[in-house]
Design a protein around this motif. Structure first.
Motif, PDB file in Angstrom:
ATOM      1  N   ALA A  71      61.872  37.995  42.781  1.00 29.50           N
ATOM      2  CA  ALA A  71      62.012  37.535  41.400  1.00 29.50           C
ATOM      3  C   ALA A  71      61.113  36.341  41.127  1.00 29.50           C
ATOM      4  O   ALA A  71      60.540  36.207  40.036  1.00 29.50           O
ATOM      5  CB  ALA A  71      63.472  37.186  41.111  1.00 29.50           C
ATOM      6  N   GLU A  72      60.973  35.463  42.136  1.00 30.93           N
ATOM      7  CA  GLU A  72      60.090  34.308  41.960  1.00 30.93           C
ATOM      8  C   GLU A  72      58.638  34.741  41.759  1.00 30.93           C
ATOM      9  O   GLU A  72      57.925  34.199  40.908  1.00 30.93           O
ATOM     10  CB  GLU A  72      60.181  33.382  43.188  1.00 30.93           C
ATOM     11  CG  GLU A  72      61.530  32.724  43.381  1.00 30.93           C
ATOM     12  CD  GLU A  72      62.434  33.527  44.293  1.00 30.93           C
ATOM     13  OE1 GLU A  72      62.253  34.767  44.342  1.00 30.93           O
ATOM     14  OE2 GLU A  72      63.318  32.937  44.929  1.00 30.93           O
ATOM     15  N   ALA A  73      58.200  35.737  42.553  1.00 27.82           N
ATOM     16  CA  ALA A  73      56.822  36.210  42.441  1.00 27.82           C
ATOM     17  C   ALA A  73      56.586  36.901  41.096  1.00 27.82           C
ATOM     18  O   ALA A  73      55.519  36.754  40.481  1.00 27.82           O
ATOM     19  CB  ALA A  73      56.500  37.161  43.592  1.00 27.82           C
ATOM     20  N   GLU A  74      57.563  37.632  40.617  1.00 28.04           N
ATOM     21  CA  GLU A  74      57.411  38.322  39.326  1.00 28.04           C
ATOM     22  C   GLU A  74      57.330  37.316  38.182  1.00 28.04           C
ATOM     23  O   GLU A  74      56.523  37.479  37.259  1.00 28.04           O
ATOM     24  CB  GLU A  74      58.592  39.277  39.125  1.00 28.04           C
ATOM     25  CG  GLU A  74      58.569  40.464  40.081  1.00 28.04           C
ATOM     26  CD  GLU A  74      59.859  41.260  40.050  1.00 28.04           C
ATOM     27  OE1 GLU A  74      59.874  42.370  40.585  1.00 28.04           O
ATOM     28  OE2 GLU A  74      60.860  40.748  39.488  1.00 28.04           O
ATOM     29  N   CYS A  75      58.144  36.286  38.254  1.00 26.84           N
ATOM     30  CA  CYS A  75      58.086  35.239  37.220  1.00 26.84           C
ATOM     31  C   CYS A  75      56.761  34.492  37.306  1.00 26.84           C
ATOM     32  O   CYS A  75      56.163  34.171  36.270  1.00 26.84           O
ATOM     33  CB  CYS A  75      59.257  34.277  37.400  1.00 26.84           C
ATOM     34  SG  CYS A  75      59.375  33.020  36.121  1.00 26.84           S
ATOM     35  N   PHE A 113      53.407  22.706  32.145  1.00 28.06           N
ATOM     36  CA  PHE A 113      53.593  21.679  33.161  1.00 28.06           C
ATOM     37  C   PHE A 113      55.012  21.112  33.221  1.00 28.06           C
ATOM     38  O   PHE A 113      55.487  20.770  34.311  1.00 28.06           O
ATOM     39  CB  PHE A 113      52.599  20.527  32.929  1.00 28.06           C
ATOM     40  CG  PHE A 113      51.232  20.793  33.473  1.00 28.06           C
ATOM     41  CD1 PHE A 113      50.933  20.516  34.800  1.00 28.06           C
ATOM     42  CD2 PHE A 113      50.238  21.325  32.676  1.00 28.06           C
ATOM     43  CE1 PHE A 113      49.672  20.762  35.308  1.00 28.06           C
ATOM     44  CE2 PHE A 113      48.975  21.579  33.175  1.00 28.06           C
ATOM     45  CZ  PHE A 113      48.692  21.301  34.498  1.00 28.06           C
ATOM     46  N   LEU A 114      55.693  20.971  32.104  1.00 28.56           N
ATOM     47  CA  LEU A 114      56.962  20.241  32.099  1.00 28.56           C
ATOM     48  C   LEU A 114      58.040  20.873  32.979  1.00 28.56           C
ATOM     49  O   LEU A 114      58.758  20.153  33.693  1.00 28.56           O
ATOM     50  CB  LEU A 114      57.466  20.064  30.668  1.00 28.56           C
ATOM     51  CG  LEU A 114      56.678  19.056  29.816  1.00 28.56           C
ATOM     52  CD1 LEU A 114      57.299  18.907  28.437  1.00 28.56           C
ATOM     53  CD2 LEU A 114      56.595  17.698  30.506  1.00 28.56           C
ATOM     54  N   PRO A 115      58.217  22.209  32.971  1.00 34.58           N
ATOM     55  CA  PRO A 115      59.231  22.758  33.893  1.00 34.58           C
ATOM     56  C   PRO A 115      58.904  22.488  35.365  1.00 34.58           C
ATOM     57  O   PRO A 115      59.804  22.231  36.170  1.00 34.58           O
ATOM     58  CB  PRO A 115      59.197  24.265  33.584  1.00 34.58           C
ATOM     59  CG  PRO A 115      58.654  24.367  32.199  1.00 34.58           C
ATOM     60  CD  PRO A 115      57.665  23.255  32.093  1.00 34.58           C
ATOM     61  N   VAL A 116      57.621  22.548  35.717  1.00 24.78           N
ATOM     62  CA  VAL A 116      57.220  22.264  37.095  1.00 24.78           C
ATOM     63  C   VAL A 116      57.509  20.807  37.440  1.00 24.78           C
ATOM     64  O   VAL A 116      57.994  20.490  38.534  1.00 24.78           O
ATOM     65  CB  VAL A 116      55.727  22.599  37.289  1.00 24.78           C
ATOM     66  CG1 VAL A 116      55.283  22.267  38.712  1.00 24.78           C
ATOM     67  CG2 VAL A 116      55.457  24.057  36.977  1.00 24.78           C
ATOM     68  N   LEU A 117      57.216  19.899  36.510  1.00 24.69           N
ATOM     69  CA  LEU A 117      57.464  18.480  36.759  1.00 24.69           C
ATOM     70  C   LEU A 117      58.954  18.191  36.894  1.00 24.69           C
ATOM     71  O   LEU A 117      59.365  17.331  37.691  1.00 24.69           O
ATOM     72  CB  LEU A 117      56.871  17.648  35.622  1.00 24.69           C
ATOM     73  CG  LEU A 117      55.358  17.749  35.429  1.00 24.69           C
ATOM     74  CD1 LEU A 117      54.910  16.901  34.247  1.00 24.69           C
ATOM     75  CD2 LEU A 117      54.624  17.328  36.684  1.00 24.69           C
ATOM     76  N   SER A 139      61.596  27.775  39.815  1.00 25.50           N
ATOM     77  CA  SER A 139      61.628  26.321  39.671  1.00 25.50           C
ATOM     78  C   SER A 139      62.083  25.659  40.967  1.00 25.50           C
ATOM     79  O   SER A 139      61.485  24.662  41.411  1.00 25.50           O
ATOM     80  CB  SER A 139      62.563  25.926  38.525  1.00 25.50           C
ATOM     81  OG  SER A 139      62.060  26.382  37.293  1.00 25.50           O
ATOM     82  N   LYS A 140      63.122  26.192  41.582  1.00 20.59           N
ATOM     83  CA  LYS A 140      63.620  25.614  42.841  1.00 20.59           C
ATOM     84  C   LYS A 140      62.572  25.751  43.944  1.00 20.59           C
ATOM     85  O   LYS A 140      62.368  24.829  44.747  1.00 20.59           O
ATOM     86  CB  LYS A 140      64.919  26.290  43.238  1.00 20.59           C
ATOM     87  CG  LYS A 140      65.587  25.661  44.459  1.00 20.59           C
ATOM     88  CD  LYS A 140      66.908  26.344  44.767  1.00 20.59           C
ATOM     89  CE  LYS A 140      67.611  25.639  45.932  1.00 20.59           C
ATOM     90  NZ  LYS A 140      66.780  25.561  47.139  1.00 20.59           N
ATOM     91  N   TRP A 141      61.899  26.905  44.000  1.00 18.74           N
ATOM     92  CA  TRP A 141      60.877  27.115  45.027  1.00 18.74           C
ATOM     93  C   TRP A 141      59.726  26.128  44.865  1.00 18.74           C
ATOM     94  O   TRP A 141      59.245  25.548  45.841  1.00 18.74           O
ATOM     95  CB  TRP A 141      60.366  28.545  44.944  1.00 18.74           C
ATOM     96  CG  TRP A 141      59.327  28.872  45.980  1.00 18.74           C
ATOM     97  CD1 TRP A 141      59.545  29.265  47.264  1.00 18.74           C
ATOM     98  CD2 TRP A 141      57.904  28.798  45.806  1.00 18.74           C
ATOM     99  NE1 TRP A 141      58.348  29.453  47.921  1.00 18.74           N
ATOM    100  CE2 TRP A 141      57.318  29.178  47.050  1.00 18.74           C
ATOM    101  CE3 TRP A 141      57.069  28.471  44.748  1.00 18.74           C
ATOM    102  CZ2 TRP A 141      55.942  29.228  47.241  1.00 18.74           C
ATOM    103  CZ3 TRP A 141      55.696  28.526  44.931  1.00 18.74           C
ATOM    104  CH2 TRP A 141      55.142  28.888  46.166  1.00 18.74           C
ATOM    105  N   LEU A 142      59.273  25.925  43.611  1.00 19.82           N
ATOM    106  CA  LEU A 142      58.193  24.977  43.369  1.00 19.82           C
ATOM    107  C   LEU A 142      58.621  23.558  43.740  1.00 19.82           C
ATOM    108  O   LEU A 142      57.838  22.786  44.307  1.00 19.82           O
ATOM    109  CB  LEU A 142      57.777  25.025  41.896  1.00 19.82           C
ATOM    110  CG  LEU A 142      56.986  26.260  41.446  1.00 19.82           C
ATOM    111  CD1 LEU A 142      56.806  26.254  39.928  1.00 19.82           C
ATOM    112  CD2 LEU A 142      55.628  26.306  42.135  1.00 19.82           C
ATOM    113  N   GLN A 157      63.385  16.668  40.666  1.00 19.39           N
ATOM    114  CA  GLN A 157      64.643  16.916  41.365  1.00 19.39           C
ATOM    115  C   GLN A 157      64.443  16.965  42.874  1.00 19.39           C
ATOM    116  O   GLN A 157      65.281  16.506  43.637  1.00 19.39           O
ATOM    117  CB  GLN A 157      65.243  18.238  40.880  1.00 19.39           C
ATOM    118  CG  GLN A 157      65.800  18.174  39.461  1.00 19.39           C
ATOM    119  CD  GLN A 157      66.338  19.512  39.010  1.00 19.39           C
ATOM    120  OE1 GLN A 157      65.615  20.508  39.008  1.00 19.39           O
ATOM    121  NE2 GLN A 157      67.602  19.543  38.633  1.00 19.39           N
ATOM    122  N   SER A 158      63.326  17.528  43.304  1.00 19.70           N
ATOM    123  CA  SER A 158      63.066  17.693  44.729  1.00 19.70           C
ATOM    124  C   SER A 158      62.830  16.357  45.432  1.00 19.70           C
ATOM    125  O   SER A 158      63.326  16.138  46.542  1.00 19.70           O
ATOM    126  CB  SER A 158      61.867  18.614  44.941  1.00 19.70           C
ATOM    127  OG  SER A 158      61.542  18.735  46.293  1.00 19.70           O
TER     128      SER A 158
END
Length: 600
Positions: free
Chosen positions: A47-51, A506-510, A464-467, A515-516
């Motif tokens: 699912a992560e790769a598809e997104c 960029f904002l969702p990645v940031l 998002s969690k994976w990134l 969080q990480s």
């Protein structure tokens, strides 16, 4: 000699082939981009790769603009259900959220202000106040443009201001009448150089000596040099005066939540990714942080443009100790004449001004932060039943309800444009749907919605969690260094693509990265949101730049040289703001509880 095969044409040259490739560039990108990244969903298949496949494809399309930005934003509504990431009904709900209605309501008010020419009246009034001395005139242009861009589109603001700048510059630069004065003064200086001779030039010409020709040549050279110097100064002033408008438009939009698209993207992403944040980003809190930053940036930009294009000759640019010339008076008369042509304020203008003022007051007082706002007091509940979008829609509806002319029974005098008794029929409203349809940029609504859909899909799929996990090693880098590096990256990226698309990507990645590594998400999201609006270097970077460039005063090199310093100024100002009053306002020293929660 007769050719054996006349039907065969020679092979196309290399230049012809390159020209052909350029002509089909968009088609090639549209066809090969999905194919190039197809192994992500087919080979990896998670699912992560598809997104990630959907996001990468949208990023390429947004950067190259092979499709309209709004159409690219619709791809999640097609691809997320096909890949099984989200149900169609859940994706479609992202395209009309609270933030989208805030944008629509705020822009309707802005359309009304523009429709009634209220923005032009404000601009001309301020310019009449500051005068026409070059330094103060530039300050007036920048201040007016920045203020208007806080509330209406920066494109509309620039399109309105640049013709005014052009008219004033024509009067300030119309100085051909001064050239004979320069010539006569220099001739007089030469003629009086020999006090014992009454007609030195005539005597030298009559004697056919060489000294006379040398003097005449010197005069011609001096006049030509004066002309060239004057022309160069005029050209530099024209460049500075036009550049200041597009810079001020981009800077001014950052001061309010509705001033530019990236600010609204941040508001929506915070509500989407951190639903328990307690409305930490609202109109009042954003204004409290971004408005001082805007003032600081505007001041430094003004000083930088002064240094590059005008110098610091206080007598010439500020008018210290100087008498007003005919050029100054003529330029001032141009501004005064344009203001006179607007006539007295009509009932419609006064009504729109009153509604606009009411909107701003209600936005500020809804939830000011340091005391309970009117929304909490009236509804007596901590739940956010009333938001900034509620206020914007309320004022927007009033624009379609209130009349644009004073009723005859309310005003007997001729101060307002009353409806004549014989003109029976419905009174026009302050705003009509036809005007809104024409002027409202509906594509931005879809663009915002596409960003919210991307953020939701990244969260649901686990991307998002994976990134965030991949960015865990950044814990060893100081947060302020991370913020500066990201701001530089985004300020460079936004020169090539839409500022809304940049913030959306960029904002969702940031948020995941924050969080990480355990820092307050606002510490990086707020500076990067502001950086997305700092497109100062290229004519194609933003519509205000393109409008200014089209007047022909500027070259690409002029914008690039000046703009790169503006980008540096912007990043330094943001770094100062987020590490001083930003820390106190948003409590950035601690990792907030709401950052542990994710949207559902």
């Amino acid at each position: 000699m007769v050719r054996a095969f006349p039907a065969f044409a020679p092979l196309p040259s290399r230049m012809t082939f390159l020209k052909f490739l350029r002509s089909v560039k968009n088609e090639l990108i549209l066809f090969f981009t999905p194919l190039a990244f197809l192994p992500l969903p087919l080979v990896i298949g998670t699912a992560e790769a598809e997104c990630a496949y959907v996001i990468i494809m949208m990023a390429v399309f947004w950067c190259t603009e092979v499709l309209p930005l709004a159409i690219t934003a619709l791809l999640p509504a097609l691809l997320f259900p096909l890949f099984g990431i989200m149900e169609s009904k859940d994706v479609c709900m992202q395209y009309l959220k609270d933030t989208n209605l805030l944008f629509v309501g705020g822009l309707m008010v802005a359309v009304a202000v523009e429709h009634w020419n209220l923005h032009k009246r404000i601009a001309l009034r301020v310019l009449l106040f500051v005068g026409v001395r070059p330094a103060l005139l530039m300050l007036g242009f920048m201040g007016v443009t920045a203020f208007l861009s806080m509330w209406i589109s920066n494109t509309a603001t620039t399109a309105m201001m640049v013709p005014i700048v052009q008219a004033v510059l024509e009067q300030l630069n119309d100085n051909e009448a001064e050239i004979p004065q320069i010539l006569s003064s220099e001739e007089q200086q030469v003629q009086t150089s020999d006090p014992d001779s009454k007609q030195p030039l005539q005597t030298e010409k009559q004697s056919e000596g060489q000294q006379g020709s040398v003097v005449v040549t010197f005069l011609d050279t001096a006049v030509e040099a004066a002309k060239r110097k004057e022309a160069a100064e005029k050209k530099r002033m024209c460049k500075g005066m036009t550049l200041c408008v597009c810079y001020a438009a981009s800077i001014g939009g950052t001061a309010t939540l509705t001033g530019t698209g990236p600010n609204l993207v941040l508001k929506g992403q915070m509500s989407q990714l951190f639903p328990e944040n307690g409305d930490v980003i609202n109109f009042a809190s954003w204004f409290g942080f971004a408005f001082p930053n805007m003032i600081l940036m505007l001041t430094l930009a003004w000083l930088w443009l002064q240094f590059v294009f005008m110098g610091f000759n206080f007598k010439k640019t500020w008018g210290c100790g100087a008498v007003k010339t005919e050029k100054d008076i003529a330029a001032y008369n141009v501004i005064r004449e344009q203001h006179r042509l607007l006539g007295p304020m009509t009932f419609g203008e006064i009504s729109v001004l009153g509604l606009f003022t009411l909107l701003v007051v209600m936005w500020f007082s809804r939830d000011p932060g340091f005391v309970d706002g009117w929304a909490t007091t009236i509804f007596n509940s901590e739940a956010e039943y009333v938001t900034d979008a509620t206020v914007a829609i309320f004022i927007a509806i009033l624009l379609f309800v209130l009349p644009s002319k004073a009723p005859s029974f309310c005003c007997r005098s001729h101060s307002f444009d009353t409806v004549p008794p014989q003109a029976a029929g419905p009174t026009p409203r302050l705003l009509t749907w036809k005007v809104v349809q024409k002027k409202l940029p509906w594509g931005i609504v879809l663009l915002l919605g596409g960003g919210f859909a991307l953020a939701k899909g990244s969260e649901v799929s686990g991307l998002s969690k994976w990134l965030g996990d991949q960015m865990a090693p950044l814990q060893s880098i100081p947060p302020w260094a991370i913020a500066i590096i990201l701001c530089l990256l985004i300020a460079t990226f936004t020169e090539c693509t839409s500022n809304v698309a940049t913030a959306t990507l960029f904002l969702p990645v940031l948020a995941s990265m924050s969080q990480s590594i355990g820092i307050n998400p606002l510490y990086v999201m707020v500076p990067c949101t502001l950086s997305a609006s700092f497109a100062f270097m290229l004519p194609v970077a933003t519509p205000p730049n393109a409008i200014v460039f089209s007047y022909g005063y500027l070259k690409v090199a002029d914008m690039a040289r000046t703009g790169i310093v503006m980008n540096i100024i912007g990043i330094l100002c943001i770094t100062l703001a987020i590490n001083t009053w930003g820390k106190a306002m948003f409590e950035l020293d601690s990792f907030p509880v709401w950052a542990n929660a994710t949207g559902v």
